[in-house]
Enzyme design. Structure first.
Site, PDB file in Angstrom:
ATOM      1  N   SER A  12       0.861  -1.225  -0.062  1.00 42.75           N
ATOM      2  CA  SER A  12       0.018  -0.007   0.033  1.00 42.75           C
ATOM      3  C   SER A  12       0.848   1.171  -0.075  1.00 42.75           C
ATOM      4  O   SER A  12       1.721   1.444  -0.957  1.00 42.75           O
ATOM      5  CB  SER A  12      -1.008  -0.315   1.207  1.00 42.75           C
ATOM      6  OG  SER A  12      -1.836   0.976   1.228  1.00 42.75           O
ATOM      7  N   HIS A  39      -2.709  -0.778  -3.227  1.00 41.50           N
ATOM      8  CA  HIS A  39      -3.945  -0.082  -3.066  1.00 41.50           C
ATOM      9  C   HIS A  39      -3.798   1.068  -3.742  1.00 41.50           C
ATOM     10  O   HIS A  39      -2.924   1.982  -3.564  1.00 41.50           O
ATOM     11  CB  HIS A  39      -3.945   0.399  -1.428  1.00 41.50           C
ATOM     12  CG  HIS A  39      -4.279  -0.850  -0.858  1.00 41.50           C
ATOM     13  ND1 HIS A  39      -4.132  -0.896   0.711  1.00 41.50           N
ATOM     14  CD2 HIS A  39      -4.437  -2.350  -1.041  1.00 41.50           C
ATOM     15  CE1 HIS A  39      -4.376  -2.203   1.104  1.00 41.50           C
ATOM     16  NE2 HIS A  39      -4.645  -2.746   0.136  1.00 41.50           N
ATOM     17  N   ASP A 131      -3.977  -5.156   5.797  1.00 41.59           N
ATOM     18  CA  ASP A 131      -4.449  -5.885   4.549  1.00 41.59           C
ATOM     19  C   ASP A 131      -3.304  -6.526   4.324  1.00 41.59           C
ATOM     20  O   ASP A 131      -1.955  -6.173   4.365  1.00 41.59           O
ATOM     21  CB  ASP A 131      -4.696  -4.981   3.519  1.00 41.59           C
ATOM     22  CG  ASP A 131      -5.403  -5.799   2.336  1.00 41.59           C
ATOM     23  OD1 ASP A 131      -5.877  -6.792   2.472  1.00 41.59           O
ATOM     24  OD2 ASP A 131      -5.372  -5.245   1.214  1.00 41.59           O
TER      25      ASP A 131
END
Length: 339
Positions: A12, A39, A131
């Site tokens: 991310s 992301h 995540d």
């Protein structure tokens, strides 16, 4: 021919730099494909293929739905699509968001582990929140190899740190050292254990991301009802079993770790408080107009009451604004000798 090993990388914030460092150290003849989930927002312009192609000698491209993947190629998840690996092909789906993201890392890891079991390598890189942790745990459950960027090396250490805290990770090292490690692993003889048993819940969650279909009967088998609601759709949430971290799914398929769920609730609370500030300030303005009208008409009692209420609304709005901005002045400590 389906490549015998595959590598999946999830990142991310700060992930572009980390992925670029890994790609820069990989040879063009690496005997495995790479899959990358970063992301990105739904309106993100697709330039990651150019960035990663310039980073090293591998070809990088945005994945295309249904294409057969090949060794030595980097497949990138496009904006607003989950990247799924299945039967030697790439699938792009608009399945439910996971951890408030699409693409999300966990669906990639989960599908790659389900399709390649011990021949799959999962890598968690720089990013906020967690995540990738649940997905990496799935990789471990299915016999795969787990790698995590050293949190001290990551621009945003949350994702690597949470993965290390919740999964028995095989390798932890800086991004620049990750490429040589991956290249060595994929050239080693395949593990003797093949056709490992893949847990049923892994297949069920992969199916949710793949088909964008879910129902309460499936979710009820995966967990217990939780006293929370889904911040994406307002449906009920079930706490998922068999995970090292608290994780939740709703009956439409949205998924959250407890950290992401809390972050989402914080955002909802902030929006509600700013709405309260706006409403209170509008109320103060309306009360002020009533007060001014009463004064012009000589109704001094009404003027005083409206003016007082307007001032209270302004003060309440200011208190909430200070709370949101973190500028609330703490009361002074009592002076010695005074009550």
């Amino acid at each position: 021919m389906v490549p015998q090993r595959i590598i999946a990388l999830g990142a991310s914030a700060g992930g572009i730099e980390a992925v670029s460092k890994i790609i820069s150290t990989l040879p063009p003849d690496i005997p495995a494909p790479l899959f990358v989930v970063l992301h990105v927002g739904p309106g993100s312009h697709g330039v990651l293929d150019q960035i990663f192609s310039r980073a090293g000698s591998l070809k990088a491209k945005y994945a295309e739905n249904g294409e057969q993947f090949r060794n030595g190629t980097v497949y990138i998840a496009p904006a607003d699509f989950h990247l799924i690996v299945k039967d030697g092909h790439v699938l792009l789906t608009r399945g439910p968001r996971e951890n408030l993201a699409r693409p999300a890392i966990d669906p990639l890891f989960r599908s790659a582990a389900a399709s390649h079991d011990s021949h799959m390598i999962g890598v968690v890189l720089s990013g906020m929140l967690d995540d990738g942790t649940a997905g990496l745990y799935t990789v471990k459950r299915c016999g795969g190899i787990t790698c995590v960027q050293d949190p001290a090396d990551a621009s945003y250490p949350d994702m690597p740190r949470n993965a290390i805290e919740n999964v028995k990770v095989d390798y932890v090292l800086p991004a620049v050292q990750m490429g040589p490690l991956l290249n060595r692993i994929v050239r080693e003889p395949l593990r003797t254990e093949t056709n490992m048993h893949i847990p049923d819940d892994v297949f069920k969650e992969t199916q949710i991301a793949e088909s964008a279909l879910s129902d309460i009967s499936i979710i009820e088998q995966m967990g217990d009802k939780a006293p929370f609601v889904c911040p994406d759709c307002g449906g009920g949430l079930w706490e998922v079993k068999n995970d090292p971290i608290q994780r939740y799914r709703c009956n439409t398929g949205h998924a959250f770790t407890i950290r992401t769920l809390l972050a989402s609730q914080n955002e909802s609370l902030e929006r509600a408080l700013w709405a309260a500030v706006r409403t209170l300030e509008e109320r103060a303005n309306m009360l002020k107009r009533l007060a001014d009208d009463s004064r012009r008409r000589g109704r001094l009692r009404s003027y005083t009451e409206w003016e007082k209420e307007a001032e209270e609304s302004k003060k309440n709005a200011q208190h909430i604004r200070e709370l949101l901005l973190g500028t609330v002045v703490e009361p002074a400590p009592p002076v010695a000798g005074r009550v």
